[in-house]
Write a protein that holds these residues in place. Structure first.
Motif, short mmCIF file in Angstrom:
data_model
loop_
_atom_site.label_atom_id
_atom_site.label_comp_id
_atom_site.label_asym_id
_atom_site.label_seq_id
_atom_site.Cartn_x
_atom_site.Cartn_y
_atom_site.Cartn_z
N SER A 27 -9.58 -41.25 52.42
CA SER A 27 -9.83 -40.04 51.82
C SER A 27 -11.27 -39.70 52.35
N GLU A 28 -12.17 -40.70 52.85
CA GLU A 28 -13.25 -40.34 53.70
C GLU A 28 -13.28 -39.55 54.91
N SER A 29 -14.41 -39.27 55.44
CA SER A 29 -14.59 -38.62 56.56
C SER A 29 -14.34 -39.72 57.66
N ASP A 30 -14.17 -39.35 59.05
CA ASP A 30 -14.16 -40.28 60.11
C ASP A 30 -15.50 -40.86 60.23
N ALA A 31 -16.48 -40.16 59.86
CA ALA A 31 -17.98 -40.70 60.22
C ALA A 31 -18.37 -41.72 59.23
N ALA A 32 -17.85 -41.46 58.04
CA ALA A 32 -18.01 -42.35 57.02
C ALA A 32 -17.13 -43.82 57.31
N ILE A 33 -15.91 -43.53 57.57
CA ILE A 33 -15.17 -44.71 58.04
C ILE A 33 -15.74 -45.40 59.28
N THR A 39 -14.48 -59.93 58.26
CA THR A 39 -13.62 -59.94 59.56
C THR A 39 -12.46 -59.05 59.19
N ARG A 40 -12.19 -59.08 58.13
CA ARG A 40 -11.04 -58.23 57.72
C ARG A 40 -11.43 -57.19 56.47
N LEU A 41 -10.87 -55.89 56.64
CA LEU A 41 -11.23 -54.87 55.53
C LEU A 41 -9.96 -54.32 54.67
N PRO A 42 -10.03 -54.23 53.65
CA PRO A 42 -8.77 -53.65 53.13
C PRO A 42 -9.00 -52.17 53.34
N VAL A 43 -7.76 -51.24 53.54
CA VAL A 43 -7.71 -50.17 54.01
C VAL A 43 -6.70 -49.34 52.86
N TYR A 44 -7.25 -48.48 52.13
CA TYR A 44 -6.83 -47.82 50.99
C TYR A 44 -7.02 -46.24 50.99
N ASP A 45 -6.28 -45.70 50.26
CA ASP A 45 -6.34 -44.18 50.26
C ASP A 45 -6.83 -43.51 48.91
N GLY A 46 -8.13 -43.28 48.72
CA GLY A 46 -8.64 -42.80 47.50
C GLY A 46 -8.85 -43.58 46.41
N ASP A 47 -7.93 -44.63 46.15
CA ASP A 47 -8.15 -45.76 45.14
C ASP A 47 -7.54 -47.16 45.59
N ILE A 48 -8.37 -48.15 45.28
CA ILE A 48 -7.69 -49.58 45.99
C ILE A 48 -6.34 -49.89 45.57
N ASN A 49 -5.81 -49.29 44.49
CA ASN A 49 -4.84 -49.55 44.19
C ASN A 49 -3.54 -49.25 45.12
N ASN A 50 -4.03 -47.96 45.87
CA ASN A 50 -2.99 -47.41 46.89
C ASN A 50 -3.36 -48.26 48.43
N ILE A 51 -3.24 -49.40 48.30
CA ILE A 51 -3.86 -50.01 49.43
C ILE A 51 -2.65 -50.07 50.34
N SER A 52 -3.15 -49.61 51.72
CA SER A 52 -2.22 -49.44 52.83
C SER A 52 -1.91 -51.04 53.55
N GLY A 53 -3.00 -51.73 53.89
CA GLY A 53 -3.17 -53.01 54.35
C GLY A 53 -4.40 -53.52 54.82
N LEU A 54 -4.68 -54.43 55.55
CA LEU A 54 -5.74 -55.11 56.00
C LEU A 54 -6.02 -54.80 57.34
N LEU A 55 -7.05 -54.43 57.50
CA LEU A 55 -7.70 -54.19 59.17
C LEU A 55 -8.47 -55.45 59.60
N HIS A 56 -7.90 -55.96 60.65
CA HIS A 56 -8.86 -57.07 61.25
C HIS A 56 -9.75 -56.51 62.42
N MET A 57 -11.08 -56.80 62.41
CA MET A 57 -12.11 -56.14 63.23
C MET A 57 -11.90 -56.33 64.74
N ARG A 58 -11.05 -57.40 65.07
CA ARG A 58 -10.58 -57.37 66.37
C ARG A 58 -9.90 -56.17 67.15
N ASN A 59 -9.06 -55.37 66.10
CA ASN A 59 -8.34 -54.49 66.68
C ASN A 59 -9.02 -53.20 66.60
N VAL A 60 -10.27 -53.07 66.26
CA VAL A 60 -10.92 -51.67 66.26
C VAL A 60 -11.22 -51.06 67.34
N SER A 61 -11.27 -51.64 68.44
CA SER A 61 -11.58 -51.14 69.83
C SER A 61 -10.25 -50.27 70.23
#
Length: 425
Positions: free
Chosen positions: A220-226, A236-258
């Motif tokens: 729910s935050e801006s692209d700049a904030a993300i 190495t891994r960050l949880p990705v959620y929408d607004g509230d952590i109960n609405n977790i979408s998945g886990l992002l591995h930092m190796r895939n950021v690029s």
């Protein structure tokens, strides 16, 4: 025997007392052997350990052999002592021989050899096995007959002497063995072994990173904030959620950021493609089971949920490993971010610090059966949120609330109870 020289009779009597001491010390030495060390020595090829293990396979036969030999020797010694006493003092010698022989056998054939054997069982049992093993083969018919009668009587009361109890040890007994190992196991290794055993008693909610401290990406935050969070992430891994952590979408591995970042910024749709499914675990899962689950499922980060399915926080594989190996420092209290030693001997501790970390760092014994954080413990004991700073005595420790903010105790001054600076709670 009545015509035998007194010198010969005395020599035989002394020899019989020595043999009696041998049987007595052999019994105590064999029974006092450390079964686990014996098993280790046997596997290492120690001949004495092999012989002793063979004898101990049937304890009833070993005891039968020793008692048969000991009783035969003692009875013969008693007869010879009586003959000597009668020849020296007449009929009064019977009473004299009884008293004197009893003292001699107690001191030289029972108490002394058994004490030595109890203190040094291997030095007695292993050499004794050289005699006992062939003696058992020689006297096997007699031993078999005596033990047969004894075993029939034992079976009538529900005991089977032929059963050999397995070498088994509980985790609590193993803790004591490790703790009492002394210099045989280095202190750091002892600590690691004890920590491994403790994993079965500790649940994930003892080491959880609570949801309010989770570092993650809020869609729910801006692209700049993300992007700023991604660039400043220490994980190495960050949880990705929408607004509230109960609405977790998945886990992002930092190796895939690029793969989803381009010159114009962030490609959210493509980022969703690289999210790993969240791995949920219950708050009551023990650390030993969770460590095994991490290994079997190839996960390194788990989302902890309560009985209603609400997210409570995160637990990483590294958190469990730190419970075993520690923080890789010699003085944890000086390096833990939540604990700050003061010159007066007290400590400034963040309210979010866990009771377990505080106890491990400072070697304290704050109660940990209820609340898991210092903030929760104080609120639990105060039975409410204090209107201002307060100080309480909690068992052997004094705790003074220094800073309150947003319905949370932010910092606490703590010290042992020897320093009576605060009012007792």
């Amino acid at each position: 025997m009545n015509e035998a020289p007194l010198g010969l009779l005395f020599s035989v009597l002394v020899a019989l007392v020595i043999v009696s001491g041998f049987f007595a010390s052999s019994e105590t030495g064999m029974m006092s052997l450390n079964r686990y060390r014996l098993k280790y020595l046997k596997k290492s090829g120690h001949r004495g350990a092999r012989r002793a293990s063979l004898l101990l396979e049937r304890t009833d036969r070993l005891i039968g052999l020793i008692l048969i030999g000991n009783n035969l020797v003692n009875i013969l010694a008693s007869a010879i002592a009586t003959v000597i006493a009668i020849r020296l003092w007449g009929d009064a010698g019977i009473a004299v021989s009884t008293i004197l022989l009893t003292l001699v056998i107690l001191i030289f054939a029972e108490v002394t050899p058994k004490t030595i054997a109890a203190l040094h069982p291997e030095k007695i049992a292993f050499p004794a096995s050289l005699v006992l093993l062939p003696l058992l083969k020689l006297m096997y018919p007699v031993v078999w007959f005596v033990n047969g009668i004894a075993n029939v009587m034992l079976k009538r009361i529900g005991i089977n002497a032929a059963e050999h109890p397995e070498l088994a040890i509980t985790s609590d007994e193993l803790r004591i063995l490790v703790s009492d190992a002394g210099h045989l196991i280095p202190n750091h290794h002892q600590s690691m072994l004890l920590s491994i055993l403790e994993l079965e008693r500790i649940t994930v909610n003892h080491i959880i990173t609570p949801r309010n401290e989770v570092y993650g990406i809020d869609l729910s935050e801006s692209d700049a904030a993300i992007l700023n969070k991604i660039q400043n992430s220490e994980y190495t891994r960050l949880p990705v959620y929408d607004g509230d952590i109960n609405n977790i979408s998945g886990l992002l591995h930092m190796r895939n950021v690029s793969r989803f970042m381009h010159a114009d910024g962030l490609d959210r749709a493509r980022m969703q493609e690289y999210l790993e499914p969240p791995y949920f675990i219950p708050e009551g899962a023990t650390l030993n089971k969770q460590l095994l689950n991490f290994q079997q499922n190839k996960h390194r980060l788990a989302v902890v949920v309560d009985e209603y399915g609400d997210v409570m926080g995160l637990v990483a594989l590294e958190d469990i490993l730190e419970e075993i190996v520690g923080e890789f420092t010699s003085n944890l209290a000086e390096t833990v971010d939540d604990i700050y030693p003061q010159q007066d001997g007290s400590y400034i501790i963040d309210g979010s610090a866990t009771i377990r970390d505080i106890n491990k760092s400072l070697e304290w014994e704050l109660p940990s059966s209820g609340a898991k954080t210092l903030n929760g413990l104080l609120l639990e004991r105060l039975e409410g949120f204090p209107e201002g700073n307060a100080g309480i005595r909690l068992e052997d420790y004094y705790l003074e609330i220094l800073h309150l903010q947003d319905n949370l105790i932010q910092s606490v001054r703590a010290r042992p109870a020897q320093v009576t600076a605060l009012e007792e709670y």
